[in-house]
Enzyme design. Structure first.
Site, short mmCIF file in Angstrom:
data_model
loop_
_atom_site.label_atom_id
_atom_site.label_comp_id
_atom_site.label_asym_id
_atom_site.label_seq_id
_atom_site.Cartn_x
_atom_site.Cartn_y
_atom_site.Cartn_z
N ASP A 93 0.86 -1.18 0.00
CA ASP A 93 0.00 0.00 0.00
C ASP A 93 0.90 1.23 0.00
OD1 ASP A 93 -1.82 2.03 0.49
OD2 ASP A 93 -2.88 0.96 2.07
N ASP A 104 -3.17 7.32 -3.49
CA ASP A 104 -3.08 6.27 -2.48
C ASP A 104 -3.61 5.00 -3.13
OD1 ASP A 104 -3.23 4.71 -0.16
OD2 ASP A 104 -4.69 5.99 0.86
N HIS A 164 -11.31 6.72 2.69
CA HIS A 164 -11.25 8.04 3.31
C HIS A 164 -11.17 9.12 2.25
CE1 HIS A 164 -6.90 7.69 2.37
NE2 HIS A 164 -7.12 6.42 2.64
N HIS A 172 -5.91 11.73 5.31
CA HIS A 172 -7.28 11.49 5.80
C HIS A 172 -7.94 12.84 6.02
CE1 HIS A 172 -7.38 7.06 6.74
NE2 HIS A 172 -6.11 7.25 6.46
N GLU A 199 -11.09 1.50 -0.54
CA GLU A 199 -10.20 0.39 -0.21
C GLU A 199 -10.87 -0.76 0.54
OE1 GLU A 199 -6.96 1.41 2.53
OE2 GLU A 199 -7.72 3.45 2.59
N GLU A 294 -6.94 -1.05 -3.51
CA GLU A 294 -7.27 0.36 -3.31
C GLU A 294 -6.95 1.21 -4.53
OE1 GLU A 294 -4.94 2.25 -0.19
OE2 GLU A 294 -6.39 3.90 -0.02
MN MN Z 1 -3.53 3.05 1.10
MN MN Z 2 -6.01 4.71 1.93
#
Ligand code: MN
Ligand code: MN
Length: 314
Positions: A93, A104, A164, A172, A199, A294
């Site tokens: 990730d 992300d 998020h 976030h 995600e 994600e």
């Molecule tokens: Mn991530």
């Molecule tokens: Mn994330």
């Protein structure tokens, strides 16, 4: 109503969001190619983070390399490390920042080949959400889609891990995107001008994570210290704020400053004084295996952009 920081998406911002997404996608694919039995988490994470820097960007958070029942927030420390076996289920990730504009993205690799259904569950859930995305989509509908796809394959979602919203310099940005039909967000929607990470996590365990293990991921709280800082702590904090602002970092990124043991001691004391917060390692409560996929999306007025995916259409 909760205030959700909006992105000011002018042409320049959009160009940087797209560039961050493109670098993240390529860095993740590069990382995937390195995940093999016998490889170490540290070698792979260092390589991926250096790749991001080589593209003129920065890691928006330390490379997360969470194996088997670890669901999130493991990154190699300055000395400890994880070596992969032929059985490992690896979640890679990563985050990329281009001038504070973030991407992300995550994927899962199953080295034994025996857990393809588990991987397929989170992958398919993400794909199903992306197909439904439109400006104004409700968070409830996203959660409902994720859970129904994962259940259909005989697995559970991890209820206390969420997607998020994202803002500039903020991984976030205040709104959590559930992986189950959560009635408490029934009226919340992804409006134009919102950036978000979707995600889904799937597991054959209890469907919940708990904190476990010592973390290597920290971030500046942005708050003034409750107690006084000594000169060493002040100097380190200055470097942290200068390099990372309030984005997550790991002591591996600061070993140019001092001896790793002294560094970790200072970091822990800054946590104790409320200046830094840590991100505990999150493990599946029933020791189940965990898969995660994600992507980052940008909601525009008339369409949705999936910045970390070349072939996805929102
Ligand atoms: Mn991530
Ligand atoms: Mn994330």
């Amino acid at each position: 109503m909760q205030e959700v920081p909006q992105l000011q998406i002018d042409d320049e911002a959009l160009e940087k969001l797209i560039r961050a997404g493109d670098i993240a996608r390529r860095a993740l694919e590069h990382g995937r190619s390195l995940i093999k039995p016998g490889a170490t988490a540290r070698a792979i994470c260092v390589e991926v983070e250096n790749y991001i820097r080589s593209q003129g960007a920065y890691p928006a958070f330390p490379c997360n390399f969470s194996v088997d029942h670890v669901a999130a927030h493991y990154t190699p420390g300055t000395s400890d490390d994880v070596e992969l076996s032929q059985e490992s289920v690896v979640k890679l990730d990563i985050g990329v920042s281009v001038d504070g504009y973030i991407a992300d993205t995550a994927l899962t690799v199953d080295l034994s080949g025996r857990h393809q259904e588990l991987l397929e569950a989170s992958r398919e859930a993400l794909e199903a959400v992306i197909k439904r995305l439109k400006p104004g989509i409700s968070l409830y509908e996203i959660g409902k889609t994720v859970e129904s796809r994962i259940r259909r394959r005989g697995f559970k979602v991890i209820r206390n891990l969420t997607g998020h919203t994202i803002a500039r310099h903020m991984i976030h940005a205040g709104l959590s995107i559930p992986n189950y039909p959560d009635r408490t967000v029934f009226y919340k929607r992804l409006q134009p001008g919102t950036q978000a990470a979707i995600e889904p996590f799937a597991t054959n365990g209890r469907g919940m994570v708990v904190e476990g293990g010592v973390t290597n991921i920290y971030a500046y709280t942005g708050r003034r210290p409750r107690k006084g800082l000594n000169d060493d702590e002040k100097k380190l904090l200055d470097v942290i704020v200068d390099r990372f602002l309030t984005l997550p970092f790991t002591p591996r990124w600061l070993v140019d400053l001092m001896d790793p043991q002294d560094l970790e001691h200072l970091v822990r004391s800054l946590v104790a004084k409320g200046v830094l917060h840590d991100y505990p390692i999150l493990v599946e409560a029933g020791r189940g295996l965990v898969s995660q996929h994600e992507h980052t999306v940008v909601i525009l007025k008339d369409r949705v952009l999936v910045t970390t995916c070349k072939d996805c259409q929102g």
